[in-house]
Structure formats: C-alpha cells, structure tokens
Scaffold this motif. Structure first.
Motif, PDB file in Angstrom:
ATOM      1  N   ARG A   1       0.818  -1.050   0.396  1.00 29.54           N
ATOM      2  CA  ARG A   1      -0.064   0.253  -0.010  1.00 29.54           C
ATOM      3  C   ARG A   1       0.481   1.505   0.086  1.00 29.54           C
ATOM      4  NH1 ARG A   1      -2.604   1.124   5.081  1.00 29.54           N
ATOM      5  NH2 ARG A   1      -2.085   3.158   5.016  1.00 29.54           N
ATOM      6  N   VAL A   2       0.986   2.948  -0.840  1.00 30.91           N
ATOM      7  CA  VAL A   2       1.249   3.620  -0.886  1.00 30.91           C
ATOM      8  C   VAL A   2       0.230   3.880   0.023  1.00 30.91           C
ATOM      9  CG1 VAL A   2       2.137   5.100  -2.410  1.00 30.91           C
ATOM     10  CG2 VAL A   2       2.174   2.653  -3.023  1.00 30.91           C
ATOM     11  N   ARG A   3       1.227   5.558   0.416  1.00 35.31           N
ATOM     12  CA  ARG A   3       0.603   7.042   1.681  1.00 35.31           C
ATOM     13  C   ARG A   3       1.656   8.155   1.258  1.00 35.31           C
ATOM     14  NH1 ARG A   3       1.816   3.236   6.187  1.00 35.31           N
ATOM     15  NH2 ARG A   3       3.202   4.081   7.349  1.00 35.31           N
ATOM     16  N   PRO A   4       1.145   9.183   0.606  1.00 33.62           N
ATOM     17  CA  PRO A   4       2.282  10.425   1.055  1.00 33.62           C
ATOM     18  C   PRO A   4       3.346   9.739   2.181  1.00 33.62           C
ATOM     19  CG  PRO A   4      -0.328  11.132   0.627  1.00 33.62           C
ATOM     20  CD  PRO A   4      -0.492   9.349   1.082  1.00 33.62           C
ATOM     21  N   GLY A   5       4.655   9.825   2.086  1.00 33.19           N
ATOM     22  CA  GLY A   5       6.113   9.524   2.456  1.00 33.19           C
ATOM     23  C   GLY A   5       6.468   8.730   2.161  1.00 33.19           C
ATOM     24  N   ALA A   6       5.911   7.716   1.545  1.00 36.57           N
ATOM     25  CA  ALA A   6       6.723   6.040   1.264  1.00 36.57           C
ATOM     26  C   ALA A   6       7.086   6.399  -0.069  1.00 36.57           C
ATOM     27  CB  ALA A   6       5.576   5.391   1.068  1.00 36.57           C
ATOM     28  N   VAL A   7       9.151   6.001   0.724  1.00 33.15           N
ATOM     29  CA  VAL A   7       9.543   5.833  -0.606  1.00 33.15           C
ATOM     30  C   VAL A   7       9.433   4.498  -1.348  1.00 33.15           C
ATOM     31  CG1 VAL A   7      11.779   5.265  -1.205  1.00 33.15           C
ATOM     32  CG2 VAL A   7      11.408   6.420   1.095  1.00 33.15           C
ATOM     33  N   LEU A   8       8.998   5.138  -2.790  1.00 31.56           N
ATOM     34  CA  LEU A   8       8.944   4.059  -3.929  1.00 31.56           C
ATOM     35  C   LEU A   8      10.132   3.037  -4.670  1.00 31.56           C
ATOM     36  CD1 LEU A   8       5.303   5.621  -4.781  1.00 31.56           C
ATOM     37  CD2 LEU A   8       5.533   3.540  -3.030  1.00 31.56           C
ATOM     38  N   LEU A   9       9.584   2.351  -4.850  1.00 31.53           N
ATOM     39  CA  LEU A   9      10.099   2.128  -6.770  1.00 31.53           C
ATOM     40  C   LEU A   9       8.940   2.011  -8.352  1.00 31.53           C
ATOM     41  CD1 LEU A   9      12.634   0.294  -7.614  1.00 31.53           C
ATOM     42  CD2 LEU A   9      11.491  -1.732  -7.304  1.00 31.53           C
ATOM     43  N   VAL A  10       9.422   2.895  -8.695  1.00 33.84           N
ATOM     44  CA  VAL A  10       8.471   3.152  -9.877  1.00 33.84           C
ATOM     45  C   VAL A  10       9.262   2.696 -10.897  1.00 33.84           C
ATOM     46  CG1 VAL A  10       7.282   4.373  -8.406  1.00 33.84           C
ATOM     47  CG2 VAL A  10       9.269   5.063  -9.882  1.00 33.84           C
ATOM     48  N   ARG A  11       8.693   2.368 -11.998  1.00 31.99           N
ATOM     49  CA  ARG A  11       8.840   2.409 -13.367  1.00 31.99           C
ATOM     50  C   ARG A  11       9.315   3.515 -14.285  1.00 31.99           C
ATOM     51  NH1 ARG A  11       9.836  -2.206 -16.034  1.00 31.99           N
ATOM     52  NH2 ARG A  11       8.797  -4.487 -15.154  1.00 31.99           N
ATOM     53  N   HIS A  12      10.072   4.352 -14.322  1.00 31.85           N
ATOM     54  CA  HIS A  12       9.903   5.658 -14.386  1.00 31.85           C
ATOM     55  C   HIS A  12       9.408   6.035 -16.502  1.00 31.85           C
ATOM     56  CE1 HIS A  12      11.216   9.557 -17.077  1.00 31.85           C
ATOM     57  NE2 HIS A  12      12.475   9.657 -15.908  1.00 31.85           N
ATOM     58  N   PRO A  13       8.351   6.954 -15.998  1.00 32.25           N
ATOM     59  CA  PRO A  13       6.883   7.248 -17.167  1.00 32.25           C
ATOM     60  C   PRO A  13       8.077   6.658 -18.587  1.00 32.25           C
ATOM     61  CG  PRO A  13       6.922   8.556 -15.178  1.00 32.25           C
ATOM     62  CD  PRO A  13       8.088   7.676 -15.361  1.00 32.25           C
ATOM     63  N   MET A  14       8.760   8.112 -18.730  1.00 37.08           N
ATOM     64  CA  MET A  14       8.513   7.887 -20.077  1.00 37.08           C
ATOM     65  C   MET A  14      10.279   6.705 -20.990  1.00 37.08           C
ATOM     66  SD  MET A  14       7.516  10.982 -20.430  1.00 37.08           S
ATOM     67  CE  MET A  14       6.745  12.437 -20.161  1.00 37.08           C
TER      68      MET A  14
END
Length: 158
Positions: free
Chosen positions: A53-66
């Motif tokens: 679950r994601v909430r504001p303040g969390a450090v995330l691993l994401v795919r770059h949108p571009m």
C-alpha cells in the motif's frame, strides 16, 4: 536512480515469479545515483515490498514514465487524478515529477521498507508509528522522524 538488480530479475522472464524475481513479495534492489540523498546513497541496498500500500511520504520503486525499462526510487508526496506525484529527497536534482509529471499507479512496483547495506535503517514505519513520530511530543525531537525515513519535505512543487 536506477535499480539494476530488479531489472536483471525481470529480464529472466521465469513464469510464476513476481516482478522482483522471487516467489515472495519482497526483493533486494541496489541504489544507483544521488537523487535520494540524504535518505539513500549510491551503493545502498534496500528491501522492496512489491504491491504494498502506498501513502504520502513513502519511498517507492517505480518504472520511469518516459523510459519504462528504467526503474527509479522516489518519495510519494500526493495522489493526484493522474497518479502519484513523486519527488527526489535531493532537492537540487531533477528527474522526478517536476520533469515527467504524475506517475500512473500501474507503474508503481513497490514500497521501499528498509536499507540493509551499508547499515540497517527502517524506511517504512507502520501508520501508527508514523503518526506517533510526527505528532506531539515525539515530533518535536529533532531528527527522530528522519531516522525512520520520514521526510518533512512533502509539499509538492507545482
């Protein structure tokens, strides 16, 4: 900041495995680059919980949108209509939502829970602990929330 280890695991393409290359919803990712300084440094190894679950303040691993072959680690600041607004902890570097806009939820791979190398540091306290650390009286202790990976810099630049 790229996450090389996860990309290598995904390229193996083994059926029945999660995005991190294992059967469990956890994985290890190596940090590459200075965009999350002072929270994370180049060469740090972190534990990621995929699908958390994601909430504001969390450090995330994401795919770059571009460039979806590039994985990045950023801090979520707010959920907007088109996705999560992500910022680098190092405010002098770009390559965050100020450059590429909100990140759609389907590009969010997981939440960074802890740093395990070079020293252990918890980066994702539970909601109750987070409220306790940011509230009164503990919120007034200088640097205490930062030791648990909580950032005060949560207001996005528009």
């Amino acid at each position: 900041m790229a996450a090389k280890r996860l990309r290598e695991a995904e390229e193996s393409g083994e059926p029945g495995r999660r995005a991190g290359g294992g059967l469990l919803p956890f994985g290890l990712v190596d940090v590459d680059g200075p965009s999350m300084v002072p929270t994370l440094y180049h060469g740090d190894r972190v534990v990621v919980r995929y699908g958390a679950r994601v909430r504001p303040g969390a450090v995330l691993l994401v795919r770059h949108p571009m460039r979806q072959d590039l994985l990045v680690v950023k801090r979520a600041t707010e959920l907007r209509s088109k996705g999560w607004w992500l910022l680098s902890d190092n405010q002098f570097l770009g390559n965050d939502s100020r450059d590429f806009g909100p990140v759609p939820p389907e590009l969010v791979l997981g939440r960074v829970l802890a740093r395990v190398r070079p020293s252990v540091s918890w980066l994702a306290p539970a909601g109750r602990l987070e409220r306790l650390l940011c509230g009164w009286p503990l919120g007034r202790v200088p640097g205490l929330a930062a030791r648990f990976g909580l950032s005060r810099r949560l207001s996005p630049l528009r």
